[in-house]
Design a protein around this motif. Structure first.
Motif, PDB file in Angstrom:
ATOM      1  N   ILE A 191      -3.583   2.959  -3.320  1.00 60.51           N
ATOM      2  CA  ILE A 191      -2.922   4.261  -3.167  1.00 60.51           C
ATOM      3  C   ILE A 191      -3.787   5.120  -2.251  1.00 60.51           C
ATOM      4  CG2 ILE A 191      -2.170   6.371  -4.347  1.00 60.51           C
ATOM      5  CD1 ILE A 191      -1.617   4.584  -6.819  1.00 60.51           C
ATOM      6  N   THR A 231      -5.632   0.335  -9.951  1.00 61.73           N
ATOM      7  CA  THR A 231      -5.412   0.374  -8.494  1.00 61.73           C
ATOM      8  C   THR A 231      -6.332   1.427  -7.872  1.00 61.73           C
ATOM      9  OG1 THR A 231      -3.098  -0.242  -8.791  1.00 61.73           O
ATOM     10  CG2 THR A 231      -3.702   0.714  -6.669  1.00 61.73           C
ATOM     11  N   CYS A 262      11.260  -2.626  -0.295  1.00 68.50           N
ATOM     12  CA  CYS A 262       9.841  -2.616  -0.659  1.00 68.50           C
ATOM     13  C   CYS A 262       9.556  -3.611  -1.782  1.00 68.50           C
ATOM     14  CB  CYS A 262       9.420  -1.220  -1.118  1.00 68.50           C
ATOM     15  SG  CYS A 262       9.307  -0.028   0.218  1.00 68.50           S
ATOM     16  N   CYS A 318       0.853  -1.194   0.000  1.00 72.05           N
ATOM     17  CA  CYS A 318       0.000   0.000   0.000  1.00 72.05           C
ATOM     18  C   CYS A 318       0.889   1.244   0.000  1.00 72.05           C
ATOM     19  CB  CYS A 318      -0.909  -0.002   1.228  1.00 72.05           C
ATOM     20  SG  CYS A 318      -1.876   1.510   1.445  1.00 72.05           S
ATOM     21  N   LEU A 319       0.673   2.136  -0.967  1.00 69.17           N
ATOM     22  CA  LEU A 319       1.395   3.405  -1.034  1.00 69.17           C
ATOM     23  C   LEU A 319       0.580   4.451  -0.287  1.00 69.17           C
ATOM     24  CD1 LEU A 319       3.708   5.157  -2.224  1.00 69.17           C
ATOM     25  CD2 LEU A 319       2.254   5.507  -4.235  1.00 69.17           C
ATOM     26  N   ILE A 354       1.814  -2.304  -6.246  1.00 68.04           N
ATOM     27  CA  ILE A 354       0.948  -1.434  -5.441  1.00 68.04           C
ATOM     28  C   ILE A 354      -0.485  -1.963  -5.468  1.00 68.04           C
ATOM     29  CG2 ILE A 354       0.066   0.906  -5.136  1.00 68.04           C
ATOM     30  CD1 ILE A 354       3.041   0.810  -4.680  1.00 68.04           C
ATOM     31  N   ILE A 390       8.754   3.304  -8.005  1.00 67.67           N
ATOM     32  CA  ILE A 390       7.408   3.020  -7.489  1.00 67.67           C
ATOM     33  C   ILE A 390       6.552   2.336  -8.549  1.00 67.67           C
ATOM     34  CG2 ILE A 390       5.246   4.152  -6.764  1.00 67.67           C
ATOM     35  CD1 ILE A 390       7.013   6.145  -5.200  1.00 67.67           C
TER      36      ILE A 390
END
Length: 631
Positions: free
Chosen positions: A134, A166, A102, A59-60, A131, A126
């Motif tokens: 967000i 996402t 990460c 999770c960003l 991911i 990134i």
């Protein structure tokens, strides 16, 4: 039992979700863009932490608040959940290692500021991460009409092109209808699910009292409600002064402000969290991530800058659902002070340009250079050198920080230099006579081989870890060595670190952000007007005024605020109270406190009746602040 609830119980030890949490989690898990407006204390972090735990990948989390990022990462790590924050001051090679972790280390959360996304190489890294969600925390920062606009937030929407499938989750605690619309548009949310928790806090009594003696009123409030309390003040000096005054009056009190060391902050915080101190006196630096359920009273003794901040700070009371009080004490001079503090010190474009130029010159940054350079920075020294007003300069620098031009870290740092000034033979002799100090001294000598020749920058934390001692023990030995003229030991405190995030371009840099400065200044003036309306409006429920500000309409008065209490009492005792006050003043002139002491009635009622008698010209106030009958 649902998987989400199992995770909540396993990691957070809660048996059930709070209002809207489960619905928001379901929306995110279904892949929907989601907007959640949840007032302070509503449990926003759970809304992204649990769905992230339930999904493969990471999770960003985009947040502007370094303190909150660190706090959340520490809390996750305590629960054995792998999380990383890319905060300011981390070198590029270290950042590469963290991003490798990460990608390959099964981490679940990556926290970073929106400014980090402006680095192409970080964005490239990134883009290659798995991911799953967000999250945009403090999402009001994307709006020019929000109370903390940051242009870097406008770039977040570009992530949509890299992660089209996402879900985005936008979270904020305070947003007017205009700001809410801005958030959805600027972040590019696609048909978002909207969740909005009511701003109403039915258990909080919002109280506004105009008083002559604030300390006396605080004493009355704290004696009547001896539970946990917060008192918000304007500056660091007021923190110390108020806390000392309360202690002299018999209250257990501590204090909190941005100038304390991390250890002092933690120590004072724990005194209050564990109820060893009834009161914590604090500046608005206090509150980030604080969730103490039994706070009975939050008192503001000066006017807040805006109702957004006031609502958040007042909302730190009554989180256990029991009746609590949010008290705002005012006096006639407060309005002038607030204008001086919040309006007259707003930097205009010309002043902002001066500060930026002098800042570049101060650190000898050449035109076209300076990106990623970091310096220790003392605001008072800088202002003294260039004869700048401190508060106005601080606001200018805060603005430059929010625009991402600089990063101003308020973290306390201590620079230490150390040199042994006697021969190595004499040092060996000292160790043989003081074997308890030997391990620490040997660690220092092994770590800094040139320490006999010149003063060496000294890392206290490093020596503590290497020697298996506490920092306090290291400092104790250093102090002893200094007193015996064995070492030269100097420490210098720096109140912040400053990082230049862009190359120096002088007026081009400032011209680019000038329109945001004009919008900000206009907004701050409007926000203070709303605060003044809140305190001056005598014919409306205080809770309704707050709800109306945030675009929430209600017909019902709250029944417990200062307006509602006065409204109830008007019908019964005010005529009689007026007669009592006039009768007392026939014999002698008295100030409001002396009148209150002579009349067995609520102080708020007494103040209200005094004001009514003054308005009707039945009594008048003399230069010595004593009331007398009108002749």
């Amino acid at each position: 039992m649902s998987e989400a609830l199992q995770i909540l119980q396993k990691y957070w030890k809660h048996d059930s979700f709070r209002s809207l949490q489960n619905e928001i989690i379901d929306s995110v898990l279904s892949g929907q863009d989601t907007f959640a407006l949840m007032p302070t204390g509503g449990g926003k972090s759970i809304c992204f932490q649990i769905p992230a735990m339930m999904s493969n990948g990471i999770c960003l989390v985009i947040s502007p608040l370094v303190a909150l990022m660190k706090d959340q990462v520490a809390n996750l790590q305590q629960r054995n959940i792998k999380a990383i924050a890319l905060t300011g001051g981390i070198k590029s090679d270290e950042m590469i290692d963290l991003l490798d972790n990460c990608q390959f280390g099964n981490y679940k959360f990556l926290y970073l500021s929106p400014e980090r996304l402006q680095s192409d190489w970080i964005l490239d890294r990134i883009k290659n991460l798995p991911i799953n969600l967000i999250t945009i925390d403090e999402a009001h920062c994307v709006s020019q009409w929000g109370h903390d606009f940051r242009p870097a937030y406008l770039k977040i929407s570009t992530l949509k092109t890299h992660f089209p499938k996402t879900p985005f989750l936008a979270l904020t605690a305070t947003a007017t209808p205009k700001v809410k619309e801005d958030i959805i548009n600027e972040l590019g949310l696609q048909k978002p699910q909207l969740f909005q928790k009511s701003f109403a806090r039915s258990n909080i009594a919002y109280m506004v009292f105009e008083v002559e003696d604030k300390l006396f009123r605080i004493e009355q409030i704290l004696k009547k409600n001896p539970q946990s309390s917060i008192i918000y003040v304007r500056n660091r000096k007021s923190c110390l002064d108020m806390s000392s005054q309360l202690q002299s009056m018999g209250f257990k009190s501590t204090y909190y402000h941005g100038g304390l060391t991390p250890k002092e902050k933690d120590k004072n915080m724990q005194l209050w969290m564990q109820n060893e101190a009834q009161v914590i006196v604090a500046t608005n630096a206090f509150g980030m991530g604080i969730d103490k359920p039994d706070v009975k009273t939050v008192i503001h003794i000066q006017l807040p800058e805006n109702l957004e901040n006031y609502y958040q700070e007042a909302g730190r009371s009554g989180r256990n659902g029991e009746k609590a009080f949010a008290v705002l004490l005012t006096s006639p001079s407060d309005i002038i002070q607030a204008e001086n503090q919040f309006i007259h010190i707003l930097p205009d474009k010309k002043f902002l340009n001066q500060v930026y130029l002098k800042l570049s010159n101060f650190f000898r940054i050449a035109y076209g250079e300076g990106i990623n350079e970091q310096f220790s920075f003392n605001l008072n020294q800088f202002c003294l050198k260039y004869k700048f007003p401190v508060l106005k300069t601080y606001n200018a620098m805060q603005f430059l920080d929010r625009q991402g031009i600089i990063t101003l870290s308020q973290e306390f740092s201590e620079k230490i230099t150390l040199q042994f000034i006697i021969s190595s033979k004499e040092v060996m002799r000292y160790m043989s006579l003081n074997p308890k100090d030997e391990e620490i001294i040997l660690t220092i000598l092994r770590t800094y081989p040139g320490i006999y020749e010149m003063p060496i920058p000294f890392n206290l934390d490093l020596i503590a870890r290497k020697s298996n001692h506490t920092e306090a023990q290291i400092q104790g030995v250093l102090q002893k060595l200094k007193e015996r003229d064995i070492i030269e030991y100097h420490s210098k405190n720096n109140d912040s670190k400053l990082t230049f995030n862009e190359v120096r371009e002088d007026e081009r840099t400032i011209n680019r952000v000038a329109k945001y400065l004009e919008n900000q200044n206009a907004l701050k003036k409007e926000q203070l007007k709303s605060v003044l309306n809140y305190i001056n409006e005598k014919e409306s429920c205080k809770s309704k005024l707050i709800l109306d500000y945030f675009g929430e309409k209600t017909k019902e008065d709250c029944g417990i605020c200062s307006y509602c209490i006065i409204k109830k009492n008007k019908k019964t005792n005010f005529n009689q109270l007026s007669k009592e006050i006039i009768s007392i003043l026939k014999t002698e002139d008295l100030n409001s406190r002396e009148i209150q002491n002579k009349i067995n009635n609520q102080s708020a009622d007494v103040i209200f009746v005094i004001q009514q008698l003054v308005e009707r010209e039945s009594i008048t106030i003399k230069p010595n602040n004593k009331y007398t009958l009108k002749i």
